[in-house]
Write a protein that holds these residues in place. Structure first.
Motif: not given
Length: 206
Positions: A10-11, A16-18, A20-24
């Protein structure tokens, strides 16, 4: 799977979600920084470059610093490539409108020629930016190489456009994901698909 493994998994997913959000968000920020017209192409190249680092195992690079550095490095070439492709695309669109709005019959050879050129154009669009961030070369040579690679690996070219249109459809259906995942998700799959071909190309050259 024990509790520790679940927490670790989960970590990793949340990290990875973080990412992707930052890169976006950086893509939108630096696109706006270049007043959109001068920012969208280097921002796209910079996002691809960061994704290149991540997929190569450099997951702990400072995203902001890396994005900013490569945005500056590639600013001129990315805009030259981007605007060259945009102008060609505008001419093709204008020709399409002329053909579509023509009251008289259009010669079949003209229609065939239009779709022939458009086909080559779409291939170049799909491959030029991955080549730009993977290899050092004159930007015009990237355009030529993109056409050759895209034709030889046409199934990968089709896959890239399938992903692109799927994400566009997903974004239009769920517009709330636009600021968070749309660009970074496409960049990830776009570069991953390109990488399958470019790694083999590098191995052949070496």
């Amino acid at each position: 799977m024990n509790g520790k493994a679940i927490v670790t998994s989960l970590d990793t997913i949340l990290q990875w979600i973080t990412k992707f959000v930052v890169l976006n968000l950086f893509w939108f920020l630096y696109t706006a920084r270049g007043l959109v017209v001068f920012g969208i192409f280097p921002a796209t190249a910079a996002a691809l470059r960061v994704m290149h680092k991540w997929l190569d195992g450099e997951e702990d690079i400072p995203t902001r610093q890396s994005f900013k550095q490569y945005y500056k490095e590639v600013f001129k070439d990315a805009n030259k490539i981007g605007w060259t492709l945009s102008l060609v695309g505008a001419v093709l669109f204008l020709n399409y409108k002329i053909i579509a709005d023509s009251d008289e019959g259009v010669w079949i050879g003209t229609i065939f020629g239009f779709y022939f050129v458009t086909f080559f154009y779409l291939i170049i669009v799909a491959w030029t930016f991955p080549l730009l961030i993977r290899f050092e070369n004159h930007w015009m040579k990237h355009l030529k190489s993109a056409l050759i690679i895209g034709l030889v690996k046409i199934h990968y070219t089709i896959a890239i456009y399938t992903v692109m249109f799927s994400i566009i459809y997903l974004t239009l259906t769920y517009p709330g994901i636009l600021p968070f995942f749309s660009i970074s998700l496409f960049v990830c799959i776009w570069y991953w698909l390109s990488l399958q071909v470019l790694k083999k190309l590098e191995a052949t050259v070496q």
